[in-house]
Write a protein that holds these residues in place. Structure first.
Motif, PDB file in Angstrom:
ATOM      1  N   TYR A 143     -10.032   2.912   4.845  1.00  0.00           N
ATOM      2  CA  TYR A 143      -8.591   2.938   4.580  1.00  0.00           C
ATOM      3  C   TYR A 143      -7.968   4.003   5.489  1.00  0.00           C
ATOM      4  O   TYR A 143      -8.610   4.997   5.807  1.00  0.00           O
ATOM      5  CB  TYR A 143      -8.312   3.263   3.117  1.00  0.00           C
ATOM      6  N   GLN A 181      -0.358   4.287  -0.036  1.00  0.00           N
ATOM      7  CA  GLN A 181       0.338   3.074  -0.434  1.00  0.00           C
ATOM      8  C   GLN A 181      -0.430   1.839   0.023  1.00  0.00           C
ATOM      9  O   GLN A 181       0.025   1.095   0.867  1.00  0.00           O
ATOM     10  CB  GLN A 181       1.763   3.058   0.118  1.00  0.00           C
ATOM     11  N   LEU A 182      -1.614   1.642  -0.547  1.00  0.00           N
ATOM     12  CA  LEU A 182      -2.407   0.456  -0.256  1.00  0.00           C
ATOM     13  C   LEU A 182      -2.364  -0.458  -1.462  1.00  0.00           C
ATOM     14  O   LEU A 182      -2.315   0.000  -2.598  1.00  0.00           O
ATOM     15  CB  LEU A 182      -3.867   0.834  -0.002  1.00  0.00           C
ATOM     16  N   SER A 183      -2.427  -1.747  -1.216  1.00  0.00           N
ATOM     17  CA  SER A 183      -2.536  -2.715  -2.293  1.00  0.00           C
ATOM     18  C   SER A 183      -3.971  -3.218  -2.344  1.00  0.00           C
ATOM     19  O   SER A 183      -4.451  -3.837  -1.394  1.00  0.00           O
ATOM     20  CB  SER A 183      -1.571  -3.884  -2.051  1.00  0.00           C
ATOM     21  N   LEU A 184      -4.668  -2.878  -3.430  1.00  0.00           N
ATOM     22  CA  LEU A 184      -6.065  -3.262  -3.609  1.00  0.00           C
ATOM     23  C   LEU A 184      -6.168  -4.036  -4.917  1.00  0.00           C
ATOM     24  O   LEU A 184      -5.999  -3.469  -5.999  1.00  0.00           O
ATOM     25  CB  LEU A 184      -6.952  -2.009  -3.641  1.00  0.00           C
ATOM     26  N   ARG A 185      -6.416  -5.350  -4.811  1.00  0.00           N
ATOM     27  CA  ARG A 185      -6.460  -6.222  -5.994  1.00  0.00           C
ATOM     28  C   ARG A 185      -7.816  -6.891  -6.094  1.00  0.00           C
ATOM     29  O   ARG A 185      -8.323  -7.396  -5.099  1.00  0.00           O
ATOM     30  CB  ARG A 185      -5.389  -7.316  -5.899  1.00  0.00           C
ATOM     31  N   GLU A 201      -3.059   0.930  -6.583  1.00  0.00           N
ATOM     32  CA  GLU A 201      -2.068   1.248  -5.553  1.00  0.00           C
ATOM     33  C   GLU A 201      -2.511   2.498  -4.808  1.00  0.00           C
ATOM     34  O   GLU A 201      -1.966   3.564  -5.000  1.00  0.00           O
ATOM     35  CB  GLU A 201      -0.685   1.412  -6.168  1.00  0.00           C
ATOM     36  N   HIS A 243      -5.156 -10.694   9.935  1.00  0.00           N
ATOM     37  CA  HIS A 243      -5.568 -11.176   8.615  1.00  0.00           C
ATOM     38  C   HIS A 243      -7.033 -11.590   8.729  1.00  0.00           C
ATOM     39  O   HIS A 243      -7.420 -12.261   9.684  1.00  0.00           O
ATOM     40  CB  HIS A 243      -4.724 -12.373   8.170  1.00  0.00           C
ATOM     41  N   GLU A 275      -7.850  -9.951   3.449  1.00  0.00           N
ATOM     42  CA  GLU A 275      -7.461  -8.593   3.826  1.00  0.00           C
ATOM     43  C   GLU A 275      -6.506  -8.598   5.005  1.00  0.00           C
ATOM     44  O   GLU A 275      -6.524  -9.502   5.834  1.00  0.00           O
ATOM     45  CB  GLU A 275      -8.702  -7.782   4.204  1.00  0.00           C
ATOM     46  N   ARG A 276      -5.710  -7.545   5.040  1.00  0.00           N
ATOM     47  CA  ARG A 276      -4.831  -7.310   6.179  1.00  0.00           C
ATOM     48  C   ARG A 276      -5.284  -6.000   6.819  1.00  0.00           C
ATOM     49  O   ARG A 276      -5.448  -4.986   6.139  1.00  0.00           O
ATOM     50  CB  ARG A 276      -3.380  -7.222   5.719  1.00  0.00           C
ATOM     51  N   GLU A 282      -4.422  -3.816   3.143  1.00  0.00           N
ATOM     52  CA  GLU A 282      -4.201  -4.667   1.964  1.00  0.00           C
ATOM     53  C   GLU A 282      -5.477  -5.457   1.729  1.00  0.00           C
ATOM     54  O   GLU A 282      -6.082  -5.965   2.670  1.00  0.00           O
ATOM     55  CB  GLU A 282      -3.030  -5.617   2.209  1.00  0.00           C
ATOM     56  N   GLU A 338      -7.436  -8.187  -1.207  1.00  0.00           N
ATOM     57  CA  GLU A 338      -7.544  -8.942  -2.451  1.00  0.00           C
ATOM     58  C   GLU A 338      -8.925  -9.582  -2.493  1.00  0.00           C
ATOM     59  O   GLU A 338      -9.291 -10.314  -1.585  1.00  0.00           O
ATOM     60  CB  GLU A 338      -6.476 -10.019  -2.588  1.00  0.00           C
TER      61      GLU A 338
END
Length: 166
Positions: free
Chosen positions: A37, A43-47, A59, A95, A124-125, A137, A139
């Motif tokens: 990371y 401010q990362l989105s990890l789902r 987050e 992506h 992922e991004r 990012e 998921e």
């Protein structure tokens, strides 16, 4: 369809994703921020979605590490990550989609009676920041999961009683 990234970009992202799995399996949580990371990025989105679609959402890397570090501490784990599919969506953004399988073994119970095995896909991004590609990012979506019966029973008893058995 978006164009493919250059081979050296694909290689850098594949190596980054390999470290992601390696750090989890070897419990090197301190290596994620700044390597996998972006450094200083909160401010990362990890789902993470289980096989039924139930999400765990983080987050940023600190809450993510705060959850997975103690969860993985007693476990023996193995993450197998596929080679991936890549699309260049901007000069500094890619992506990537990786298939995966993982195994989580609970050595507290003998004879391999307690294990979770599953698989699915990471979407992922990646962004190029200061000459390095980073996950910005993520998921993970499980498409299947198998829990050994003894572990399933222990988890149900814990759920019903609120008493930790592992």
């Amino acid at each position: 369809m978006a164009p493919l990234p250059k081979p050296e970009v694909i290689d850098a992202i594949i190596r980054k994703k390999a470290r992601y799995g390696y750090y989890a399996d070897t419990k090197q949580w301190h290596r994620y921020a700044g390597d996998v990371y972006p450094p200083g990025q909160e401010q990362l989105s990890l789902r993470y979605l289980d096989h039924e679609g139930t999400p765990l959402v983080f987050e940023g890397p600190k809450p993510w590490i705060g959850f997975f570090q103690p969860f993985f501490a007693p476990l023996q784990t193995l993450h197998n990550i596929g080679i991936g599919h890549f699309e260049q969506v901007a000069d500094d953004e890619v992506h990537a989609r990786f298939g995966f399988e993982d195994q989580l073994l609970f050595p507290q119970l003998p004879w391999g009676l307690a294990e979770i095995r599953g698989g699915g896909f990471y979407d992922e991004r990646y962004r190029l920041i200061d000459g390095e590609w980073y996950i910005v990012e993520l998921e993970m979506r499980r498409t299947y999961q198998k829990i050994s019966f003894p572990l399933w029973a222990i988890m149900r008893v814990q759920q019903w009683t609120g008493i930790s058995l592992l």
